[in-house]
Design an enzyme around this catalytic site. Structure first.
Site, PDB file in Angstrom:
ATOM      1  N   SER A   1       0.850  -1.197   0.000  1.00 42.76           N
ATOM      2  CA  SER A   1       0.000   0.000   0.000  1.00 42.76           C
ATOM      3  C   SER A   1       0.880   1.240   0.000  1.00 42.76           C
ATOM      4  O   SER A   1       1.960   1.246   0.613  1.00 42.76           O
ATOM      5  CB  SER A   1      -0.881   0.002   1.245  1.00 42.76           C
ATOM      6  OG  SER A   1      -1.503   1.264   1.391  1.00 42.76           O
ATOM      7  N   TYR A  16      -1.436  -0.483  10.429  1.00 43.58           N
ATOM      8  CA  TYR A  16      -1.540  -0.961   9.041  1.00 43.58           C
ATOM      9  C   TYR A  16      -0.389  -0.405   8.202  1.00 43.58           C
ATOM     10  O   TYR A  16       0.270  -1.137   7.463  1.00 43.58           O
ATOM     11  CB  TYR A  16      -2.882  -0.514   8.468  1.00 43.58           C
ATOM     12  CG  TYR A  16      -3.088  -0.846   7.004  1.00 43.58           C
ATOM     13  CD1 TYR A  16      -3.436  -2.135   6.605  1.00 43.58           C
ATOM     14  CD2 TYR A  16      -2.935   0.138   6.022  1.00 43.58           C
ATOM     15  CE1 TYR A  16      -3.628  -2.427   5.260  1.00 43.58           C
ATOM     16  CE2 TYR A  16      -3.129  -0.154   4.679  1.00 43.58           C
ATOM     17  CZ  TYR A  16      -3.481  -1.437   4.303  1.00 43.58           C
ATOM     18  OH  TYR A  16      -3.665  -1.732   2.979  1.00 43.58           O
TER      19      TYR A  16
END
Ligand SMILES: NC(=O)c1ccc[n+]([C@@H]2O[C@H](COP(=O)([O-])OP(=O)(O)OC[C@H]3O[C@@H](n4cnc5c(N)ncnc54)[C@H](OP(=O)(O)O)[C@@H]3O)[C@@H](O)[C@H]2O)c1
Length: 236
Positions: A143, A159
Site C-alpha cells: 500500500s 496498518y
C-alpha cells in the site's frame, strides 16, 4: 486430490474476496491453474467453485497466513499436486485501526496486523519458494500507506507500519532470490472498492488487481525489488 495439468501454477493468498479474488480470476483467465488460498473454508471453497463454474482451473487451499502450522499444511497439500509454482501473490491483509492514534494502538492489534500483513507474507514465501523455479514471480500486495519517502500520515498507523515492513521484506527477498532467478516486487492497488476500501473508494476491483496481474505475466522479469502502482514504478 488429482494432480494439476501442464498449466503454469499460481497461488494467491486471501483470495476468497476483494482484490485477491480478482487477481485469482485474472490469473485463471491467463491460463494459470490457481491455488485460491483463504482462511475461511466456506467463502474460500465457494470462491474457488465460482471460478470453476467459469470453466477455470482453480483449487481451493485452506491457509491462514497468520498461522505457521496452517501455512505448512497448505504447502503439504500443494506439493502433493504439483512440483512447480510460477507465481505467488501475497495479497491477504487486514486493516483494523482506521482512526486509531499510534499512542493508543493496543499491542494485540499491532501484533495481529504485523503478523498478517508482513510476517505472514514472509512465512508464506519462505515455505513455498522451494516449489519456485527460475522465472518465478512473487508479488506482494502492499500500500502507498507504507511509503516513507513521501512522509507518513497518521492514517491507520499499525496498518501503514505493516506495509512499510512488507516493503522492506520485498527488498530483502528480492536480494535473497536474485541468484535463483525469482523476481519479487511490491505493488499498491490504489484505493479500491472492497470490504477494506469501502464503498466510497474511487477504484474498481479490476483496477486494483491490474498491476499485480501485469507483474505476474507481462512485466519484464528483470524488474525485481521494486514498488509499482498503475504499472509504473513508485518510490518506497
Ligand atoms: N482496498 C484498498 O483500498 C487497498 C488499498 C491498498 C492496499 N490494499 C491491500 O490489498 C489487499 C487486499 O485487500 P482488499 O481491499 O481486497 O481487502 P478485503 O476485501 O478485506 O480482503 C482481504 C482478504 O485478506 C484475507 N485475510 C485477512 N487475514 C487473513 C489471514 N490471516 N489469512 C488468510 N487470509 C486473510 C481476508 O480473508 P477473510 O475474508 O477471511 O477476512 C480477505 O480475503 C490487502 O493486502 C490490502 O492491504 C487494499
Amino acid at each position: 486430490m488429482e494432480t494439476v495439468s501442464q498449466n503454469k501454477t499460481a497461488l494467491v493468498t486471501g483470495a476468497n474476496k476483494g482484490i485477491g479474488l480478482e487477481i485469482a480470476r485474472g490469473l485463471c483467465a491467463r491460463g494459470f491453474h490457481v491455488f485460491l488460498a483463504a482462511r475461511n473454508p466456506h467463502s474460500g471453497s465457494e470462491a474457488a467453485s465460482q471460478l470453476a463454474r467459469e470453466k477455470f482451473l482453480c483449487t481451493f487451499l485452506p491457509m491462514d497466513v497468520a498461522d505457521s502450522a496452517s501455512i505448512r499444511e497448505a504447502f503439504r497439500l500443494v506439493a502433493k499436486k504439483t512440483n512447480r509454482l510460477d507465481v505467488l501473490v501475497n495479497n491477504a491483509g487486514i486493516l483494523l485501526d482506521h482512526s486509531q492514534s499510534m499512542l493508543q494502538t493496543p499491542e494485540s492489534l499491532i501484533n495481529a496486523t504485523l503478523q498478517t500483513n508482513a510476517i505472514g507474507a514472509l512465512l508464506v514465501t519462505q515455505t513455498f519458494v522451494p516449489l519456485m523455479q527460475r522465472g518465478g514471480r512473487i508479488i506482494n500486495v502492499s500500500s502507498s500507506g507504507g511509503q516513507i519517502s513521501r512522509g507518513i500520515s497518521d492514517f491507520a498507523p499499525a496498518y501503514c507500519i505493516s506495509k512499510t515492513t512488507m516493503n522492506a521484506i520485498t527488498l530483502q527477498l528480492a536480494s535473497a532470490l536474485a541468484s535463483q532467478g525469482v523476481s519479487v516486487n511490491a505493488m499498491c492497488p490504489g484505493w479500491v472498492q472492497t470490504d477494506m476500501g469501502g464503498r466510497g473508494a474511487p477504484r474498481s476491483i479490476q483496477q486494483g488487481a491490474d498491476t499485480a496481474l501485469w507483474l505476474a505475466v507481462e512485466a519484464a522479469h528483470s524488474l525485481t525489488g521494486r514498488f509499482f502502482q498503475d504499472r509504473k514504478e513508485i518510490v518506497w
